[in-house]
Scaffold this active site. Structure first.
Site, PDB file in Angstrom:
ATOM      1  N   CYS A   2      44.853  21.654  -1.075  1.00 61.12           N
ATOM      2  CA  CYS A   2      43.533  21.429  -1.649  1.00 61.12           C
ATOM      3  C   CYS A   2      43.529  22.138  -3.003  1.00 61.12           C
ATOM      4  O   CYS A   2      44.463  22.859  -3.343  1.00 61.12           O
ATOM      5  CB  CYS A   2      42.454  22.052  -0.784  1.00 61.12           C
ATOM      6  SG  CYS A   2      42.414  21.393   0.881  1.00 61.12           S
ATOM      7  N   GLU A 472      67.471   3.970   4.282  1.00 60.83           N
ATOM      8  CA  GLU A 472      66.463   4.637   3.437  1.00 60.83           C
ATOM      9  C   GLU A 472      67.035   4.946   2.063  1.00 60.83           C
ATOM     10  O   GLU A 472      66.361   4.758   1.038  1.00 60.83           O
ATOM     11  CB  GLU A 472      65.971   5.909   4.142  1.00 60.83           C
ATOM     12  CG  GLU A 472      65.054   6.798   3.336  1.00 60.83           C
ATOM     13  CD  GLU A 472      63.770   6.118   2.857  1.00 60.83           C
ATOM     14  OE1 GLU A 472      63.455   5.011   3.318  1.00 60.83           O
ATOM     15  OE2 GLU A 472      63.099   6.702   1.988  1.00 60.83           O
ATOM     16  N   LYS A 476      65.390   3.562  -1.422  1.00 57.40           N
ATOM     17  CA  LYS A 476      65.012   4.450  -2.536  1.00 57.40           C
ATOM     18  C   LYS A 476      65.597   3.934  -3.842  1.00 57.40           C
ATOM     19  O   LYS A 476      64.931   3.857  -4.858  1.00 57.40           O
ATOM     20  CB  LYS A 476      65.509   5.887  -2.277  1.00 57.40           C
ATOM     21  CG  LYS A 476      64.745   6.674  -1.263  1.00 57.40           C
ATOM     22  CD  LYS A 476      63.407   7.170  -1.714  1.00 57.40           C
ATOM     23  CE  LYS A 476      62.197   6.368  -1.404  1.00 57.40           C
ATOM     24  NZ  LYS A 476      61.846   5.896  -0.122  1.00 57.40           N
ATOM     25  N   GLU A 479      63.916   0.500  -4.967  1.00 60.93           N
ATOM     26  CA  GLU A 479      62.502   0.438  -5.361  1.00 60.93           C
ATOM     27  C   GLU A 479      62.213   1.182  -6.656  1.00 60.93           C
ATOM     28  O   GLU A 479      61.207   0.919  -7.298  1.00 60.93           O
ATOM     29  CB  GLU A 479      61.591   0.927  -4.239  1.00 60.93           C
ATOM     30  CG  GLU A 479      61.751   2.363  -3.836  1.00 60.93           C
ATOM     31  CD  GLU A 479      60.724   2.749  -2.764  1.00 60.93           C
ATOM     32  OE1 GLU A 479      59.608   2.236  -2.779  1.00 60.93           O
ATOM     33  OE2 GLU A 479      61.063   3.568  -1.906  1.00 60.93           O
ATOM     34  N   HIS A 495      82.219  -7.305   9.697  1.00 59.71           N
ATOM     35  CA  HIS A 495      81.616  -8.572  10.165  1.00 59.71           C
ATOM     36  C   HIS A 495      80.978  -9.326   9.008  1.00 59.71           C
ATOM     37  O   HIS A 495      80.004 -10.047   9.190  1.00 59.71           O
ATOM     38  CB  HIS A 495      80.585  -8.264  11.251  1.00 59.71           C
ATOM     39  CG  HIS A 495      81.189  -7.572  12.420  1.00 59.71           C
ATOM     40  ND1 HIS A 495      81.995  -8.188  13.342  1.00 59.71           N
ATOM     41  CD2 HIS A 495      81.167  -6.251  12.757  1.00 59.71           C
ATOM     42  CE1 HIS A 495      82.406  -7.308  14.234  1.00 59.71           C
ATOM     43  NE2 HIS A 495      81.924  -6.128  13.914  1.00 59.71           N
TER      44      HIS A 495
HETATM   45  C1  AGP Z   1      58.501   3.915   0.521  1.00 59.89           C
HETATM   46  O1  AGP Z   1      59.258   4.520  -0.513  1.00 59.89           O
HETATM   47  C2  AGP Z   1      57.700   2.763   0.049  1.00 59.89           C
HETATM   48  N1  AGP Z   1      56.765   3.209  -0.928  1.00 59.89           N
HETATM   49  C3  AGP Z   1      57.118   1.905   1.161  1.00 59.89           C
HETATM   50  O2  AGP Z   1      58.201   1.335   1.853  1.00 59.89           O
HETATM   51  C4  AGP Z   1      56.225   2.623   2.213  1.00 59.89           C
HETATM   52  O3  AGP Z   1      57.025   3.437   3.026  1.00 59.89           O
HETATM   53  C5  AGP Z   1      55.578   1.544   3.086  1.00 59.89           C
HETATM   54  O4  AGP Z   1      54.739   0.761   2.252  1.00 59.89           O
HETATM   55  C6  AGP Z   1      54.760   2.121   4.248  1.00 59.89           C
HETATM   56  O5  AGP Z   1      53.726   2.895   3.730  1.00 59.89           O
HETATM   57  P1  AGP Z   1      52.948   3.880   4.745  1.00 59.89           P
HETATM   58  O6  AGP Z   1      53.939   4.874   5.241  1.00 59.89           O
HETATM   59  O7  AGP Z   1      51.858   4.499   3.913  1.00 59.89           O
HETATM   60  O8  AGP Z   1      52.409   3.035   5.874  1.00 59.89           O
END
Ligand code: AGP
Length: 599
Positions: A2, A472, A476, A479, A495
């Site tokens: 906060c 993951e 990363k 995106e 495969h």
């Molecule tokens: C993660 O880097 C992305 N921004 C995206 O995949 C995200 O995890 C997804 O949209 C789910 O969001 P949430 O966890 O807020 O539900």
């Protein structure tokens, strides 16, 4: 997290408090409030929503006073609403407090106060502080605050005012607090951006320090009452730099925040060899678990499956929320639907939750944003307490999700009467230190990023818990750098994907030590035999892979159950540095939103 600000001086107080809160919005923004000492009493204004809602309050125009405190909230206990917004008052409305942190023993303190006749009006942990100070106040505000803090377990950065006192008392333990030294005025705040436009002279309070702030002076002591002489620092940074704590992007700041965010996820949840979670139903009756989520949260769900089946010995399915909601899933009253969502607002995940509930399942949310829609619709939940995640690409929320899933796994095991591995609990409690070690290798990762920033495609490969880590890591990179990357179970490359391997298709192997290490080395050799380029994440003590891989990223060695948390750190950094080297907007990547609230 906060945000707190306080002011004592002769200027118009409300703009100073409101603008200060706006500079702290990155610390939390679900509700806000101010309290000013004027006309012999306390004037308090609180609003739900962003700080702008408070700034628009017509009552603000008439506020005049020389002393005031203000707060922007990131809810941890109690939904975001006016009742739960800070400042909080005592019964007689003579004392006002603002607090950042978590009072771990607030329930017991609340019961004590109610027994003594205090009317506690909010659901928050923080409000107990106002009533305790009232209980101990006999005319000396500093003494009353000290006696209050002697009863408190947990973290606080707090500021207190009393209608009969021309001072602000502040105290710090575990949550930041600074004093701003002005000319004929003084400031207190959670962080420098809130007061930087007024003064560059700040004093950082340390844990277990308390200060009395007057208009022209201040006195810092420790809880034993010894006077301290903390140095006045001259701030050299701009406000913009300060909000990101000097990091170039919020994403980088949040990557480096993970030792702290994970400590907050763990806080108060491992005690005397037991897992402490407040789950509102008998979890040992659950026969099957289905976890549903989207994006990065779906990756942590996959990690949850491996943990829940291997440690809690409970059958676990994982499904994309967007698929689960439409596929007529077989879910019954004996099942538990776990929904994972950082924002708690993702449309597909919310719909999947409703679908599972409609079919009779119990529901549990693993969520970061307190009071979010999903958090209000699940039967029970585990909040991450990771603080606001501003970068669109999820980093600290992901690792906190994995920690929360491990806590839940251990809790289920414990409730089923199966003994907990004491060493695992100790190693879990120590994981922030391991993450810190992994973060210290950022420069090595940056050098590798420099070499690969113009590559067009990547493969990420892992086995076991490192398979979702590979997914993951690939997401990363995709995106934020817009480079195509795919994650695969390492054994799967024969495969099909192995047809892609050549010198232009680097392969990131998550190859830290585990029972499958020999297998992943064979996969690595298959790639090398086809002129593939290998970047390998390896455990500190593993020389064998160094002879095979082209590039090595060393990762602190941890036990397998914790490996997904630590192994994700260098992959977050690799994606970040590549994207930054490509000159892209890392915090706000094209086409993406932080929360996908539409289908
Ligand atoms: C993660 O880097 C992305 N921004 C995206 O995949 C995200 O995890 C997804 O949209 C789910 O969001 P949430 O966890 O807020 O539900």
């Amino acid at each position: 997290m906060c945000g707190i600000i306080g002011y004592i001086g002769q200027k118009k107080i409300s703009p100073i408090l409101i603008n200060g809160l706006k500079k702290l919005e990155y610390r939390g923004y679900d509700s806000a409030g101010i309290c000013v000492l004027e006309n012999g009493g306390l004037t308090i204004i609180k609003k739900t929503g962003r700080i702008e809602e408070l700034a628009k309050s017509p009552e603000l125009k008439n506020v005049n006073g020389a002393i005031g405190i203000a707060h922007t909230r990131w809810a941890t206990h109690g939904e975001p609403n006016e009742q739960n917004a800070h400042p909080h008052l005592d019964c007689e409305q003579k004392i006002a407090i603002v607090h950042n942190g978590i009072i771990e023993n607030y329930q017991a303190l609340r019961e004590l106060l109610i027994k003594e006749g205090h009317k506690i009006s909010s659901e928050t942990d923080s409000e107990v502080l106002a009533h305790l100070i009232e209980k101990f106040y006999k005319g000396d505000l500093l003494k009353a605050v000290k006696e209050t803090l002697a009863l408190v377990d947990g973290a606080y950065g707090m500021a207190v005012i009393h209608k009969d006192q021309d001072k602000i008392v502040v105290a710090r333990k575990g949550s930041p607090l600074i004093i701003g030294v002005g000319e004929g005025e003084m400031f207190v705040a959670s962080d420098v951006p809130a007061i930087l436009e007024h003064t560059k002279k700040v004093i950082y309070l340390n844990d277990d320090e308390i200060a009395v702030i007057g208009q022209n002076d201040y006195q810092i002591t420790n809880l034993a009452g010894e006077k301290l002489d903390n140095k006045i620092e001259e701030i050299k940074w701009s406000v913009e730099q300060m909000e990101k704590k000097g990091y170039k992007h919020f994403m980088l700041k949040e990557i480096f925040e993970q030792p702290e965010s994970i400590s907050n996820t763990l806080r108060g949840r491992i005690k005397d060899g037991k897992i402490k979670l407040s789950i509102d139903f008998d979890i040992k009756e659950i026969k099957k678990i289905v976890i549903t989520a989207c994006g990065t949260s779906w990756h942590s769900a996959l990690i949850g499956k491996y943990l829940l089946e291997s440690i809690a010995e409970i059958s676990t399915e994982v499904d994309y929320a967007s698929e689960f909601r439409y596929r007529q899933p077989i879910v019954t009253k004996n099942d538990l639907a776990i929904v994972i969502s950082q924002s708690g607002e993702t449309a597909d995940t919310l719909a999947a939750l409703r679908e599972a509930k409609q079919r009779g399942a119990k529901s549990l949310g693993i969520i970061n944003v307190v009071g979010s829609t999903i958090s209000r619709e699940v039967d029970s939940g585990i909040y991450l307490h990771a603080g606001p995640e501003i970068g669109v690409a999820s980093t600290k929320a992901f690792t906190s999700q994995v920690v929360a899933l491990l806590l839940l796994t251990l809790y289920i095991r414990q409730e089923k009467g199966i003994a907990l591995d004491k060493e695992l609990l100790e190693d879990l409690a120590d994981i922030p230190e391991k993450i810190d070690q992994a973060l210290h290798r950022a420069e090595e990762v940056k050098e590798i990023a420099q070499k690969f920033k113009d590559i067009k495609n990547f493969l990420y490969l892992g086995r076991g818990l490192n398979f979702p880590v590979a997914l993951e890591g690939a997401l990363k990179l995709k995106e934020i750098s817009y480079i195509h990357a795919e994650g695969y179970p390492a054994a799967e490359i024969k495969h099909g994907p192995i047809a892609l391997i050549d010198e232009n298709m680097p392969v990131v192997f998550i190859a830290t030590k585990n029972s499958l290490s020999e297998k992943i080395i064979s996969n690595m050799e298959e790639v090398k035999a086809r002129q593939g380029v290998v970047i390998a994440l390896v455990s500190d003590s593993d020389e064998r892979i160094e002879k095979i891989a082209d590039y090595i990223i060393k990762v602190p060695e941890v036990r397998n159950e914790l490996s997904a948390i630590v192994n994700s750190i260098p992959l977050q950094l690799l994606a970040y540095y590549i994207a930054d080297l490509r000159g892209l907007d890392v915090d706000k990547p094209r086409n993406l939103a932080k929360s996908v609230t539409v289908e």
